[in-house]
Design an enzyme around this catalytic site. Structure first.
Site, PDB file in Angstrom:
ATOM      1  N   HIS A 148      -0.886   6.436   5.859  1.00  0.00           N
ATOM      2  CA  HIS A 148      -1.407   5.017   6.711  1.00  0.00           C
ATOM      3  C   HIS A 148      -1.179   5.256   8.140  1.00  0.00           C
ATOM      4  O   HIS A 148      -1.210   4.175   8.865  1.00  0.00           O
ATOM      5  CB  HIS A 148      -0.573   3.913   6.103  1.00  0.00           C
ATOM      6  CG  HIS A 148      -1.274   2.589   6.212  1.00  0.00           C
ATOM      7  ND1 HIS A 148      -0.361   1.652   7.090  1.00  0.00           N
ATOM      8  CD2 HIS A 148      -2.249   2.056   6.273  1.00  0.00           C
ATOM      9  CE1 HIS A 148      -0.949   0.530   7.165  1.00  0.00           C
ATOM     10  NE2 HIS A 148      -2.185   0.604   6.802  1.00  0.00           N
ATOM     11  N   ASP A 177      14.529  -9.789  21.537  1.00  0.00           N
ATOM     12  CA  ASP A 177      15.362 -10.246  22.829  1.00  0.00           C
ATOM     13  C   ASP A 177      14.425 -10.221  24.090  1.00  0.00           C
ATOM     14  O   ASP A 177      14.934 -10.186  25.093  1.00  0.00           O
ATOM     15  CB  ASP A 177      16.756  -9.735  22.913  1.00  0.00           C
ATOM     16  CG  ASP A 177      17.733 -10.343  22.096  1.00  0.00           C
ATOM     17  OD1 ASP A 177      17.239 -11.328  21.321  1.00  0.00           O
ATOM     18  OD2 ASP A 177      18.804  -9.776  22.004  1.00  0.00           O
ATOM     19  N   LYS A 192      -1.708   6.198  12.235  1.00  0.00           N
ATOM     20  CA  LYS A 192      -2.984   5.886  13.242  1.00  0.00           C
ATOM     21  C   LYS A 192      -2.579   6.697  14.381  1.00  0.00           C
ATOM     22  O   LYS A 192      -1.866   6.042  15.188  1.00  0.00           O
ATOM     23  CB  LYS A 192      -3.433   4.324  13.416  1.00  0.00           C
ATOM     24  CG  LYS A 192      -3.814   3.664  12.353  1.00  0.00           C
ATOM     25  CD  LYS A 192      -2.980   2.931  11.657  1.00  0.00           C
ATOM     26  CE  LYS A 192      -3.525   1.741  10.730  1.00  0.00           C
ATOM     27  NZ  LYS A 192      -3.108   1.807   9.171  1.00  0.00           N
ATOM     28  N   LYS A 228       1.118  -5.214  13.759  1.00  0.00           N
ATOM     29  CA  LYS A 228       2.475  -4.814  13.199  1.00  0.00           C
ATOM     30  C   LYS A 228       3.485  -4.691  14.092  1.00  0.00           C
ATOM     31  O   LYS A 228       3.795  -3.555  14.724  1.00  0.00           O
ATOM     32  CB  LYS A 228       2.354  -3.577  12.225  1.00  0.00           C
ATOM     33  CG  LYS A 228       1.356  -3.663  11.093  1.00  0.00           C
ATOM     34  CD  LYS A 228       0.222  -2.790  11.499  1.00  0.00           C
ATOM     35  CE  LYS A 228      -0.686  -2.382  10.470  1.00  0.00           C
ATOM     36  NZ  LYS A 228      -0.975  -3.253   9.501  1.00  0.00           N
TER      37      LYS A 228
END
Length: 477
Positions: A219, A402, A221, A397
Site C-alpha cells: 500500500h 501538539d 506510495k 492519513k
C-alpha cells in the site's frame, strides 16, 4: 445426526482449534474469526484461508526480513553515520519525542535524518504537477512505488513522463501492487517497457485475474528521484485523486522531501523491489548520493507490514499520543482502531488534551464507513471531538501532536494498515511543518460537520442496525 452435518461440525471444531492454538492471534481477532466459523460453516474457513491465516506467512516473509536486516546494515555503513536528532529546545515536551525516536531506531531500524526541507500537498493537482516536474528534471534514476497506477488520464500522463525519461537513458523502475495491477491491460505498459523502463509487480496473481494472496498488499506510495528528492503520502495515481470520479473533490496529504530522508525512502524502495523482482539491484553509492540538504526538519521513515514482528506504525501512533500535552489531530478515511488505541485516545481526552478526529462524510466502502461511526460513538463521551469532512472525500492519513511533530504516509487507522498491508510513513519532528499541518487540519474544520451524540441518534435506522454487525467483524477487515 446427519453424517454430513456431523462432518461439518467436526471440521468447524478442527478449524476453530487451529485458529486458537496454532495461529497465535490476538483475542479480538481470534473471536471474530470464530464467530465467522459459527455463522458461516465451511465457507467461513475458506474466507479465513483467504484473509486471515498465518500458516505460511512466517516462511513467506522470512527471506525478506533477512534481506531487510542485511541490506539496512550495509546501507547504514554506506551513509557513514546514523543522523541523530539533537534537542534544539529545553522544552520538556519536545525532549519527550526523543523516546519515540529511540523506540523506532531500536525496533524498526528507522534512521533519523535532520537536514530536510519539506513541501506539503493537499490536492492532487499540486502534488502531481510537482511530481511530474521533478521527474522531468531527473538525471540518473527515477524509482516509483505505488499501490496502483490506473490506466486512465492521470495514469497515462504519469507513464508518459516516465517513458520520456527512460528514452533519455535515465534508469526508471516502477513497482506496483499485484491486486489492482490485474485489471490493467498489458498494452498500457508496453511503450514504457519498449523505451527501456523496468516494471515489477508485488505479489502478482497466478493468472491475470486470480490472486490468492490478496490479503497482504503493498500500500506504499513512494517516488525517489536521483536519491535527493522523494515523495510519500496518501495519493495513488488515478483520475479520482484529482477529483474526476464519483467521489468528487479528493482531499489528501502528500509530502515532498529534499534531504537525506530521500535515502531512507530509496532504501525502502530497493528492499521492496529486490523482493518483488528477479532483476535485483545492488545497493550502490549512486543511489545514496550526498544530498547537500540544508533544511532543519528531522525526518524518520517508519515502515510496517506482515514481514515485521510488531506493528511499528501503530506503536509509533500510540507513543506519540502518549507524549501529547496539548493536542492530538487525526485525519483518516478508515478509523477502525483496536482497544489499545481507543484507550490511548480516551485517556488523552480525559486528561484535558484536545483530541480531534476527522473522517469522510461519504463512504468509498460501506462496511468501513459504518465501523468508522461505531468507533467514533465510543469516544465522544470521553471528550474526543469528531468531524466528517464535507467538501469531497478525505483520504489523508495524518497525525499531528501538539503542533510539534507529525506523521504523513500511507497507513490508515485500521487492522489492515497496521498488520496486513505494507505501509510507510514519514515522521516529521519540526514545529514549523507540524504547525502547518495543524493549520491545514483547522482549515479543513471549516468544511466539516461535528459528530455529536444527537447527530448519531438521527441517523437512518438501517445505519444503526448495520453498525454493531460491522463492528463485530472489524478485527478481520
Amino acid at each position: 445426526m446427519d453424517p454430513i452435518i456431523l462432518a461439518i461440525v467436526l471440521l468447524n471444531i478442527c478449524f476453530g482449534i487451529s485458529i486458537v492454538f496454532f495461529e497465535r492471534k490476538t483475542p479480538e481477532i481470534a473471536l471474530a474469526w470464530l464467530t465467522v466459523l459459527v455463522f458461516i460453516p465451511l465457507l467461513g474457513f475458506l474466507l479465513y484461508l483467504a484473509f486471515g491465516q498465518n500458516f505460511y506467512r512466517a516462511r513467506l516473509f522470512r527471506i525478506k526480513a533477512e534481506d531487510d536486516k542485511k541490506v539496512q546494515e550495509l546501507v547504514t555503513e554506506q551513509l557513514s553515520e546514523v543522523a541523530r536528532l539533537e534537542t534544539r529546545s529545553t522544552d520538556e515536551r519536545e525532549s519527550k519525542f526523543l523516546r519515540v525516536i529511540r523506540m523506532l531506531l531500536v525496533s524498526n531500524r528507522a534512521i533519523v535524518s535532520n537536514n530536510n526541507t519539506i513541501e506539503i500537498y493537499t490536492n492532487g493537482q499540486d502534488k502531481f504537477r510537482a511530481l511530474f516536474a521533478a521527474i522531468d528534471q531527473a538525471k540518473d534514476f527515477v524509482h516509483v512505488e505505488y499501490y496502483y497506477i490506473s490506466p486512465d488520464g492521470l495514469g497515462t500522463e504519469m507513464v508518459t513522463h516516465l517513458t520520456k525519461k527512460a528514452k533519455e537513458g535515465v534508469e526508471v523502475r516502477v513497482l506496483v501492487d499485484g491486486l489492482p495491477f490485474s485489471v490493467v491491460p498489458p498494452s498500457f505498459w508496453k511503450p514504457f517497457i519498449d523505451a527501456g523502463g523496468k516494471k515489477a509487480v508485488f505479489f502478482p496473481g497466478f493468472f491475470r485475474f486470480i490472486n490468492f494472496r490478496f490479503n497482504n498488499r503493498n500500500h506504499r506510495k513512494i517516488v525517489v528521484i536521483d536519491g535527493k528528492t522523494a515523495f510519500c503520502g496518501g495519493f495513488n495515481v488515478g483520475d479520482e485523486y484529482v477529483g474526476k470520479k464519483e467521489l468528487g473533490c479528493w482531499r489528501d496529504t502528500h509530502v515532498r522531501i529534499n534531504g537525506d530522508a530521500a535515502h531512507l525512502l530509496e532504501l525502502r524502495f530497493l528492499l521492496d523491489w529486490n523482493y518483488a523482482s528477479k532483476d535485483r539491484v545492488e545497493m550502490l553509492p549512486r543511489y545514496f548520493p550526498k544530498t547537500g540538504g540544508t533544511g532543519s526538519a528531522a525526518v524518520q521513515i517508519v515502515s510496517s507490514g506482515p514481514d515485521h514482528q510488531h506493528n511499528q506504525i501503530k506503536l509509533a501512533y500510540l507513543h506519540l499520543i502518549n507524549t501529547a500535552t496539548e493536542s492530538v489531530y487525526i485525519q483518516t478515511p478508515y478509523f477502525v482502531p483496536d482497544s489499545s488505541l481507543i484507550d490511548s485516545l480516551r485517556l488523552a481526552a480525559q486528561s484535558g488534551i484536545d483530541v480531534k478526529i476527522m473522517i469522510p462524510c461519504k463512504p468509498d466502502h460501506m462496511f468501513v464507513y459504518a465501523v468508522n461511526h461505531a468507533f467514533i460513538a465510543d469516544l465522544l463521551d470521553a471528550g474526543v471531538k469528531a468531524y466528517t469532512y464535507d467538501d469531497g472525500f478525505i483520504h489523508a492519513k495524518t497525525l499531528v501532536i501538539d503542533g510539534l511533530v507529525a506523521s504523513v504516509g500511507s497507513a490508515n487507522w485500521d487492522v489492515r494498515s497496521f498488520k496486513l498491508n505494507f505501509e510507510t510513513n514519514a515522521l516529521i519532528y519540526n514545529p514549523a511543518y507540524a504547525k502547518k499541518l495543524r493549520e491545514i487540519f483547522e482549515d479543513d474544520l471549516k468544511h466539516s460537520t461535528e459528530i455529536t451524540p444527537e447527530s448519531l441518534k438521527k441517523r437512518p435506522l438501517m445505519e444503526k442496525v448495520w453498525e454493531p454487525v460491522a463492528r463485530l467483524f472489524s478485527p478481520v477487515l
